[in-house]
Write an enzyme that holds these catalytic residues in place. Structure first.
Site, PDB file in Angstrom:
ATOM      1  N   GLN A  99       0.853  -1.199   0.000  1.00 43.32           N
ATOM      2  CA  GLN A  99       0.000   0.000   0.000  1.00 43.32           C
ATOM      3  C   GLN A  99       0.885   1.244   0.000  1.00 43.32           C
ATOM      4  O   GLN A  99       0.398   2.359  -0.059  1.00 43.32           O
ATOM      5  CB  GLN A  99      -0.883   0.016   1.250  1.00 43.32           C
ATOM      6  CG  GLN A  99      -1.836  -1.165   1.329  1.00 43.32           C
ATOM      7  CD  GLN A  99      -2.356  -1.358   2.752  1.00 43.32           C
ATOM      8  OE1 GLN A  99      -3.342  -0.756   3.145  1.00 43.32           O
ATOM      9  NE2 GLN A  99      -1.688  -2.189   3.530  1.00 43.32           N
ATOM     10  N   VAL A 101       3.583   4.082  -1.199  1.00 45.82           N
ATOM     11  CA  VAL A 101       3.784   4.793  -2.466  1.00 45.82           C
ATOM     12  C   VAL A 101       5.223   5.307  -2.575  1.00 45.82           C
ATOM     13  O   VAL A 101       5.548   6.066  -3.469  1.00 45.82           O
ATOM     14  CB  VAL A 101       2.786   5.977  -2.593  1.00 45.82           C
ATOM     15  CG1 VAL A 101       1.350   5.475  -2.642  1.00 45.82           C
ATOM     16  CG2 VAL A 101       2.957   6.995  -1.461  1.00 45.82           C
ATOM     17  N   HIS A 117      -1.668   1.366  -4.188  1.00 41.46           N
ATOM     18  CA  HIS A 117      -2.036   2.788  -4.049  1.00 41.46           C
ATOM     19  C   HIS A 117      -1.179   3.713  -4.903  1.00 41.46           C
ATOM     20  O   HIS A 117      -1.095   4.904  -4.633  1.00 41.46           O
ATOM     21  CB  HIS A 117      -1.986   3.194  -2.570  1.00 41.46           C
ATOM     22  CG  HIS A 117      -3.030   2.503  -1.737  1.00 41.46           C
ATOM     23  ND1 HIS A 117      -3.005   2.445  -0.368  1.00 41.46           N
ATOM     24  CD2 HIS A 117      -4.155   1.826  -2.111  1.00 41.46           C
ATOM     25  CE1 HIS A 117      -4.059   1.766   0.071  1.00 41.46           C
ATOM     26  NE2 HIS A 117      -4.759   1.365  -0.958  1.00 41.46           N
ATOM     27  N   CYS A 146       0.349  19.340 -18.549  1.00 38.67           N
ATOM     28  CA  CYS A 146       0.600  18.355 -19.606  1.00 38.67           C
ATOM     29  C   CYS A 146       0.623  19.082 -20.968  1.00 38.67           C
ATOM     30  O   CYS A 146       0.104  20.197 -21.080  1.00 38.67           O
ATOM     31  CB  CYS A 146      -0.537  17.336 -19.572  1.00 38.67           C
ATOM     32  SG  CYS A 146      -0.442  16.042 -20.793  1.00 38.67           S
ATOM     33  N   GLY A 185       3.205  -4.424   8.977  1.00 39.10           N
ATOM     34  CA  GLY A 185       3.232  -2.960   9.099  1.00 39.10           C
ATOM     35  C   GLY A 185       2.023  -2.252   8.524  1.00 39.10           C
ATOM     36  O   GLY A 185       2.137  -1.134   8.046  1.00 39.10           O
ATOM     37  N   SER A 187      -2.190  -1.243   9.316  1.00 37.34           N
ATOM     38  CA  SER A 187      -3.296  -1.253  10.277  1.00 37.34           C
ATOM     39  C   SER A 187      -4.449  -2.105   9.748  1.00 37.34           C
ATOM     40  O   SER A 187      -5.387  -2.408  10.479  1.00 37.34           O
ATOM     41  CB  SER A 187      -3.772   0.179  10.558  1.00 37.34           C
ATOM     42  OG  SER A 187      -4.132   0.807   9.347  1.00 37.34           O
ATOM     43  N   PRO A 212       4.028  -4.150  15.744  1.00 34.57           N
ATOM     44  CA  PRO A 212       4.144  -3.970  17.196  1.00 34.57           C
ATOM     45  C   PRO A 212       2.778  -3.907  17.892  1.00 34.57           C
ATOM     46  O   PRO A 212       2.676  -4.112  19.097  1.00 34.57           O
ATOM     47  CB  PRO A 212       4.880  -2.629  17.344  1.00 34.57           C
ATOM     48  CG  PRO A 212       5.441  -2.315  16.005  1.00 34.57           C
ATOM     49  CD  PRO A 212       4.608  -3.037  14.992  1.00 34.57           C
TER      50      PRO A 212
HETATM   51  P1  OAD Z   1      -1.221   2.976   8.907  1.00 31.18           P
HETATM   52  O1  OAD Z   1      -0.551   4.259   9.279  1.00 31.18           O
HETATM   53  O2  OAD Z   1      -2.710   2.935   8.955  1.00 31.18           O
HETATM   54  O3  OAD Z   1      -0.687   1.808   9.838  1.00 31.18           O
HETATM   55  C1  OAD Z   1       0.662   1.608  10.057  1.00 31.18           C
HETATM   56  C2  OAD Z   1       0.822   0.318  10.842  1.00 31.18           C
HETATM   57  O4  OAD Z   1       2.206   0.070  10.991  1.00 31.18           O
HETATM   58  C3  OAD Z   1       0.227   0.350  12.257  1.00 31.18           C
HETATM   59  O5  OAD Z   1      -0.553  -0.822  12.469  1.00 31.18           O
HETATM   60  C4  OAD Z   1       1.455   0.353  13.174  1.00 31.18           C
HETATM   61  O6  OAD Z   1       1.239  -0.352  14.398  1.00 31.18           O
HETATM   62  C5  OAD Z   1       2.469  -0.366  12.310  1.00 31.18           C
HETATM   63  N1  OAD Z   1       3.880  -0.040  12.574  1.00 31.18           N
HETATM   64  C6  OAD Z   1       4.427   1.120  13.021  1.00 31.18           C
HETATM   65  N2  OAD Z   1       5.770   1.028  13.071  1.00 31.18           N
HETATM   66  C7  OAD Z   1       6.086  -0.220  12.616  1.00 31.18           C
HETATM   67  C8  OAD Z   1       7.318  -0.918  12.406  1.00 31.18           C
HETATM   68  N3  OAD Z   1       8.508  -0.356  12.658  1.00 31.18           N
HETATM   69  N4  OAD Z   1       7.254  -2.190  11.940  1.00 31.18           N
HETATM   70  C9  OAD Z   1       6.059  -2.778  11.669  1.00 31.18           C
HETATM   71  N5  OAD Z   1       4.885  -2.160  11.845  1.00 31.18           N
HETATM   72  C10 OAD Z   1       4.887  -0.905  12.306  1.00 31.18           C
HETATM   73  O7  OAD Z   1      -0.671   2.591   7.451  1.00 31.18           O
HETATM   74  P2  OAD Z   1      -1.319   1.641   6.351  1.00 31.18           P
HETATM   75  O8  OAD Z   1      -1.912   0.436   6.962  1.00 31.18           O
HETATM   76  O9  OAD Z   1      -0.277   1.456   5.321  1.00 31.18           O
HETATM   77  O10 OAD Z   1      -3.972   5.060   1.715  1.00 31.18           O
HETATM   78  O11 OAD Z   1      -2.467   2.571   5.779  1.00 31.18           O
HETATM   79  C11 OAD Z   1      -3.251   2.108   4.738  1.00 31.18           C
HETATM   80  C12 OAD Z   1      -3.631   3.244   3.825  1.00 31.18           C
HETATM   81  O12 OAD Z   1      -4.255   4.280   4.580  1.00 31.18           O
HETATM   82  C13 OAD Z   1      -2.446   3.944   3.175  1.00 31.18           C
HETATM   83  O13 OAD Z   1      -1.959   3.293   2.033  1.00 31.18           O
HETATM   84  C14 OAD Z   1      -3.056   5.276   2.814  1.00 31.18           C
HETATM   85  C15 OAD Z   1      -3.780   5.577   4.099  1.00 31.18           C
HETATM   86  O14 OAD Z   1      -4.870   6.437   4.011  1.00 31.18           O
HETATM   87  C16 OAD Z   1      -4.094   5.979   0.754  1.00 31.18           C
HETATM   88  O15 OAD Z   1      -3.468   7.024   0.754  1.00 31.18           O
HETATM   89  C17 OAD Z   1      -5.059   5.578  -0.312  1.00 31.18           C
END
Ligand code: OAD
Length: 242
Positions: A99, A101, A117, A146, A185, A187, A212
């Site tokens: 997910q 970018v 994404h 463009c 990593g 949510s 974590p």
């Molecule tokens: P989030 O910010 O929602 O979640 C990040 C996750 O990473 C959380 O569950 C943290 O506990 C975990 N985390 C933090 N530090 C970490 C580490 N060192 N190792 C492992 N895990 C760790 O990010 P995403 O799940 O990627 O979408 O969010 C999903 C989408 O929501 C993104 O792609 C974006 C956002 O809105 C768009 O922009 C379309």
């Protein structure tokens, strides 16, 4: 930290799928979206990450993406990214669904990547949809145009938009066909990406979560490693090879 059952599954797996989220890049210095220090705590998604906001105020949205690009240009893949690229080399069938970018999985050497994404380092026209390949300077505040006259936008998925053509289909296929699935990593609350662990589970895959914090995937995971991915993944990779 790594249970024997996971080492066994790693050794016998024929097809591996990995879903990553912002947490994988956290140790590189890229802010996550939610949680402590998350981008959505400081910025309002509705003002920055949707098409109507861009049309209302292209300069503001462009400036925010220029700011994030500048940060991303300054960071490097961390040991978690590199461990994932070594895992890909080991398996004939390995799909990295991200997910993120930021392009850090590519920099680390992964090849079979599904970017759900989009990618912040690419840009395209809102009118004719063609990719914009001219150099964009970091300090450029003006939204480029463009050749067709359309505004240029970052090639990322904004709220309410469809995913890139074919991306979720390819990701779902990988989730269906794999025997080992990692959710790392993320949510796991943003759909359709969040549906992938469930698809893998329904099709009999062994599910591993590395985070974590607990997430909705925790309940269906066969193994949960409550650790940073930059710590856990190199240990997993070493267990597989030694
Ligand atoms: P989030 O910010 O929602 O979640 C990040 C996750 O990473 C959380 O569950 C943290 O506990 C975990 N985390 C933090 N530090 C970490 C580490 N060192 N190792 C492992 N895990 C760790 O990010 P995403 O799940 O990627 O979408 O969010 C999903 C989408 O929501 C993104 O792609 C974006 C956002 O809105 C768009 O922009 C379309």
């Amino acid at each position: 930290m790594i249970p024997d059952i996971l080492v066994e599954k790693l050794q016998i797996a024929r097809s591996v799928a990995v879903l990553t989220g912002a947490g994988v890049s956290a140790e590189s210095g890229v802010a996550t979206f939610r949680g402590e220090g998350g981008l959505w705590k400081k910025f309002r998604p509705e003002e920055l990450a949707n098409f109507d906001a861009f049309i209302r105020n292209p300069g503001l949205v462009w400036e925010w993406y220029q700011f994030r690009r500048k940060l991303i240009h300054e960071v490097k893949p961390n040991p978690g990214h590199f461990a994932l690229s070594k895992l890909e080399k080991h398996y004939n069938n390995f799909t990295l669904i991200t997910q993120n970018v930021d392009g850090l999985h590519q920099t680390a050497g992964n090849i079979n990547i599904v970017e759900l994404h989009g990618n912040i380092l690419r840009n395209r026209c809102i009118e004719c949809n063609s990719m914009f390949s001219k150099r964009i300077l970091e300090e450029d505040k003006k939204v480029p145009l463009c050749d067709c006259g359309g505004l240029i936008r970052p090639d990322v998925v904004w709220f309410g938009e469809m995913l890139p053509h074919g991306a979720i289909e390819k990701a779902a296929r990988a989730a269906e066909e794999c025997d080992l699935f990692f959710s790392i990593g993320t949510s796991a609350i943003v759909y359709p990406a969040a549906s992938l662990p469930g698809i893998a589970k329904q099709n009999g895959a062994f599910i591993v979560e590395i985070n974590p914090e607990p997430t909705p995937v925790t309940d269906i995971a066969d193994v949960v490693i409550y650790e940073k991915s930059g710590v856990a993944l190199p240990i997993i990779e070493k267990k597989l090879f030694h």
